[in-house]
Design a protein around this motif. Structure first.
Motif, PDB file in Angstrom:
ATOM      1  N   ALA A   1     -26.236   2.136  36.671  1.00 38.55           N
ATOM      2  CA  ALA A   1     -24.900   2.737  36.604  1.00 38.55           C
ATOM      3  C   ALA A   1     -23.989   2.024  35.615  1.00 38.55           C
ATOM      4  CB  ALA A   1     -24.260   2.746  37.995  1.00 38.55           C
ATOM      5  N   TRP A   2     -24.031   0.699  35.611  1.00 39.53           N
ATOM      6  CA  TRP A   2     -23.151  -0.010  34.685  1.00 39.53           C
ATOM      7  C   TRP A   2     -23.585   0.220  33.240  1.00 39.53           C
ATOM      8  CZ3 TRP A   2     -18.553  -1.171  34.028  1.00 39.53           C
ATOM      9  CH2 TRP A   2     -18.144  -2.025  33.001  1.00 39.53           C
ATOM     10  N   GLY A   3     -24.877   0.345  32.999  1.00 33.10           N
ATOM     11  CA  GLY A   3     -25.359   0.630  31.650  1.00 33.10           C
ATOM     12  C   GLY A   3     -24.837   1.964  31.138  1.00 33.10           C
ATOM     13  N   TRP A   4     -24.916   3.013  31.965  1.00 27.17           N
ATOM     14  CA  TRP A   4     -24.384   4.324  31.589  1.00 27.17           C
ATOM     15  C   TRP A   4     -22.880   4.252  31.336  1.00 27.17           C
ATOM     16  CZ3 TRP A   4     -26.800   8.546  30.052  1.00 27.17           C
ATOM     17  CH2 TRP A   4     -28.123   8.773  30.443  1.00 27.17           C
ATOM     18  N   THR A   5     -22.169   3.610  32.248  1.00 30.19           N
ATOM     19  CA  THR A   5     -20.713   3.519  32.124  1.00 30.19           C
ATOM     20  C   THR A   5     -20.326   2.758  30.862  1.00 30.19           C
ATOM     21  OG1 THR A   5     -20.520   3.540  34.545  1.00 30.19           O
ATOM     22  CG2 THR A   5     -18.610   2.765  33.300  1.00 30.19           C
ATOM     23  N   PHE A   6     -20.991   1.649  30.618  1.00 31.13           N
ATOM     24  CA  PHE A   6     -20.710   0.821  29.442  1.00 31.13           C
ATOM     25  C   PHE A   6     -20.965   1.606  28.153  1.00 31.13           C
ATOM     26  CE2 PHE A   6     -21.509  -2.173  26.114  1.00 31.13           C
ATOM     27  CZ  PHE A   6     -20.785  -3.318  26.416  1.00 31.13           C
TER      28      PHE A   6
ATOM     29  N   VAL B   1     -15.171  -7.681  30.541  1.00 30.27           N
ATOM     30  CA  VAL B   1     -14.653  -8.049  31.861  1.00 30.27           C
ATOM     31  C   VAL B   1     -15.430  -7.305  32.947  1.00 30.27           C
ATOM     32  CG1 VAL B   1     -12.642  -7.968  33.388  1.00 30.27           C
ATOM     33  CG2 VAL B   1     -12.354  -8.568  30.975  1.00 30.27           C
ATOM     34  N   GLY B   2     -15.653  -6.018  32.731  1.00 31.51           N
ATOM     35  CA  GLY B   2     -16.417  -5.233  33.694  1.00 31.51           C
ATOM     36  C   GLY B   2     -17.830  -5.752  33.864  1.00 31.51           C
ATOM     37  N   THR B   3     -18.448  -6.159  32.751  1.00 29.68           N
ATOM     38  CA  THR B   3     -19.796  -6.722  32.818  1.00 29.68           C
ATOM     39  C   THR B   3     -19.801  -8.010  33.636  1.00 29.68           C
ATOM     40  OG1 THR B   3     -20.361  -5.768  30.664  1.00 29.68           O
ATOM     41  CG2 THR B   3     -21.735  -7.581  31.456  1.00 29.68           C
TER      42      THR B   3
ATOM     43  N   PHE C   1     -20.449  -0.817  45.900  1.00 28.72           N
ATOM     44  CA  PHE C   1     -19.626  -1.614  44.987  1.00 28.72           C
ATOM     45  C   PHE C   1     -19.582  -1.008  43.593  1.00 28.72           C
ATOM     46  CE2 PHE C   1     -20.677  -4.628  41.509  1.00 28.72           C
ATOM     47  CZ  PHE C   1     -19.374  -4.980  41.163  1.00 28.72           C
ATOM     48  N   LEU C   2     -20.752  -0.791  43.007  1.00 27.64           N
ATOM     49  CA  LEU C   2     -20.810  -0.419  41.597  1.00 27.64           C
ATOM     50  C   LEU C   2     -20.311   1.001  41.347  1.00 27.64           C
ATOM     51  CD1 LEU C   2     -21.529  -1.511  38.865  1.00 27.64           C
ATOM     52  CD2 LEU C   2     -23.883  -0.737  39.197  1.00 27.64           C
ATOM     53  N   LEU C   3     -20.649   1.929  42.229  1.00 26.68           N
ATOM     54  CA  LEU C   3     -20.203   3.308  42.035  1.00 26.68           C
ATOM     55  C   LEU C   3     -18.692   3.425  42.194  1.00 26.68           C
ATOM     56  CD1 LEU C   3     -23.089   5.174  43.888  1.00 26.68           C
ATOM     57  CD2 LEU C   3     -22.785   4.855  41.422  1.00 26.68           C
ATOM     58  N   THR C   4     -18.132   2.657  43.123  1.00 33.00           N
ATOM     59  CA  THR C   4     -16.673   2.621  43.264  1.00 33.00           C
ATOM     60  C   THR C   4     -16.026   2.083  41.998  1.00 33.00           C
ATOM     61  OG1 THR C   4     -16.782   2.298  45.663  1.00 33.00           O
ATOM     62  CG2 THR C   4     -14.764   1.605  44.570  1.00 33.00           C
ATOM     63  N   PHE C   5     -16.500   0.945  41.539  1.00 36.14           N
ATOM     64  CA  PHE C   5     -15.911   0.293  40.370  1.00 36.14           C
ATOM     65  C   PHE C   5     -16.050   1.155  39.116  1.00 36.14           C
ATOM     66  CE2 PHE C   5     -16.245  -2.802  36.806  1.00 36.14           C
ATOM     67  CZ  PHE C   5     -14.944  -3.277  36.858  1.00 36.14           C
ATOM     68  N   CYS C   6     -17.230   1.721  38.898  1.00 36.75           N
ATOM     69  CA  CYS C   6     -17.466   2.526  37.694  1.00 36.75           C
ATOM     70  C   CYS C   6     -16.621   3.797  37.687  1.00 36.75           C
ATOM     71  CB  CYS C   6     -18.947   2.880  37.585  1.00 36.75           C
ATOM     72  SG  CYS C   6     -20.012   1.493  37.126  1.00 36.75           S
TER      73      CYS C   6
ATOM     74  N   VAL D   1     -15.816  13.171  26.605  1.00 33.92           N
ATOM     75  CA  VAL D   1     -15.055  13.564  27.796  1.00 33.92           C
ATOM     76  C   VAL D   1     -15.963  14.289  28.788  1.00 33.92           C
ATOM     77  CG1 VAL D   1     -13.247  15.111  28.652  1.00 33.92           C
ATOM     78  CG2 VAL D   1     -12.799  13.649  26.681  1.00 33.92           C
ATOM     79  N   VAL D   2     -16.775  15.202  28.280  1.00 33.68           N
ATOM     80  CA  VAL D   2     -17.695  15.937  29.152  1.00 33.68           C
ATOM     81  C   VAL D   2     -18.711  14.984  29.780  1.00 33.68           C
ATOM     82  CG1 VAL D   2     -19.508  17.692  29.213  1.00 33.68           C
ATOM     83  CG2 VAL D   2     -17.413  18.106  27.903  1.00 33.68           C
ATOM     84  N   ALA D   3     -19.270  14.097  28.966  1.00 36.85           N
ATOM     85  CA  ALA D   3     -20.269  13.155  29.478  1.00 36.85           C
ATOM     86  C   ALA D   3     -19.668  12.233  30.535  1.00 36.85           C
ATOM     87  CB  ALA D   3     -20.844  12.337  28.327  1.00 36.85           C
ATOM     88  N   LEU D   4     -18.489  11.690  30.259  1.00 37.22           N
ATOM     89  CA  LEU D   4     -17.839  10.792  31.218  1.00 37.22           C
ATOM     90  C   LEU D   4     -17.404  11.534  32.475  1.00 37.22           C
ATOM     91  CD1 LEU D   4     -15.706   8.629  28.763  1.00 37.22           C
ATOM     92  CD2 LEU D   4     -17.495   7.771  30.298  1.00 37.22           C
TER      93      LEU D   4
END
Length: 262
Positions: free
Chosen positions: A64-69, A99-101, A157-162, A192-195
């Motif tokens: 999840a963090w990889g996609w978000t980043f 910071v997120g990482t 944790f991660l899904l909330t934060f992302c 925008v669509v992807a995010l």
């Protein structure tokens, strides 16, 4: 491209509202509690989503963090440079991803250590036959055992934060105006669509975690860490001058302060 723009228009109208940023944290916390109570009192029958090997979990949530980043990186760079024209400010804003990482790395390390120091190795999932000779989760699993400790929900944790981080960064769209014939318009629309879809996946899988996995206390702690990571940055630190700062908006600091006071 027309269909993409329509989709982006709907997502902008849904996710960019200040009400979404204000109430999404409360909605996530409430849905976590409701889903956990449902799991304890009236468990749902098993389904494809209750299988940890489902596509969304394996190819999205696990990274999840990889996609978000990877999606926020070009989005922040393009929108912030378009509005400010200052490379230094863009780099400063991109440091939010560092910071997120750091938050992701530190929190997952804490969760792993807690599970290690509170756990023991057993011969079966029913916690029968403790195997005291195995003192770590890796060693236990390597010998065919089952490690049981306090496993704080990393997904919660991660899904909330992302999800909260994406919504915060998309607030910049209030100020972004681009020429439809310019390549920048197509790039931002696509992002925008992807995010937007990524945010809906994170929220949906957060709900699935609430109703199918972990116990209540593990999800409470996981969600709490996610909320603290978000509020500690966007709600407190990023309001200060010595920080990566908030997404550029008209009177952004005043608007942000008003948002968190309500």
């Amino acid at each position: 491209m027309e269909h993409l723009e329509r989709c982006a228009w709907v997502l902008r109208g849904t996710l960019v509202r200040s009400a979404v940023r204000r109430y999404l944290p409360w909605a996530l916390a409430a849905s976590m509690l409701a889903g956990s109570l449902l799991k304890e009192l009236s468990p749902l029958p098993e389904s494809y989503l209750s299988n940890k090997r489902n596509v969304l979990n394996v190819y999205f949530v696990k990274v999840a963090w990889g996609w978000t980043f990877c999606l926020l990186l070009p989005f922040i760079a393009l929108t912030n440079y378009h509005l400010t024209g200052k490379a230094g400010l863009v780099l400063r804003r991109l440091s939010t991803l560092l910071v997120g990482t750091a938050i992701w790395y530190v929190c997952t390390a804490i969760f792993s250590n807690i599970e290690h120091y509170t756990g023991s190795c057993y011969q079966s999932p029913a916690l029968e036959g403790e195997r005291k000779e195995h003192q770590s989760k890796q060693q236990c699993h390597g010998e065919g055992g089952f490690w049981h400790g306090f496993d704080i929900s990393g997904h919660s944790f991660l899904l909330t934060f992302c999800a909260l981080m994406i919504v915060e960064e998309m607030a910049v769209l209030h100020e972004v105006k681009t020429d439809r014939n310019h390549c920048l318009h197509a790039a931002i629309t696509t992002l925008v669509v992807a995010l937007g879809f990524l945010t809906f996946i994170w929220v949906w899988m957060f709900l699935c975690t609430a109703v199918y996995f972990h116990n209540l206390s593990q999800k409470v702690f996981g969600t709490l860490f996610g909320l603290l990571g978000w509020y500690g940055t966007y709600g407190c630190w990023y309001l200060k001058s010595f920080s990566p700062g908030l997404p550029p908006q008209s009177s952004s600091l005043n608007l942000k302060q008003d948002t968190y006071k309500k």
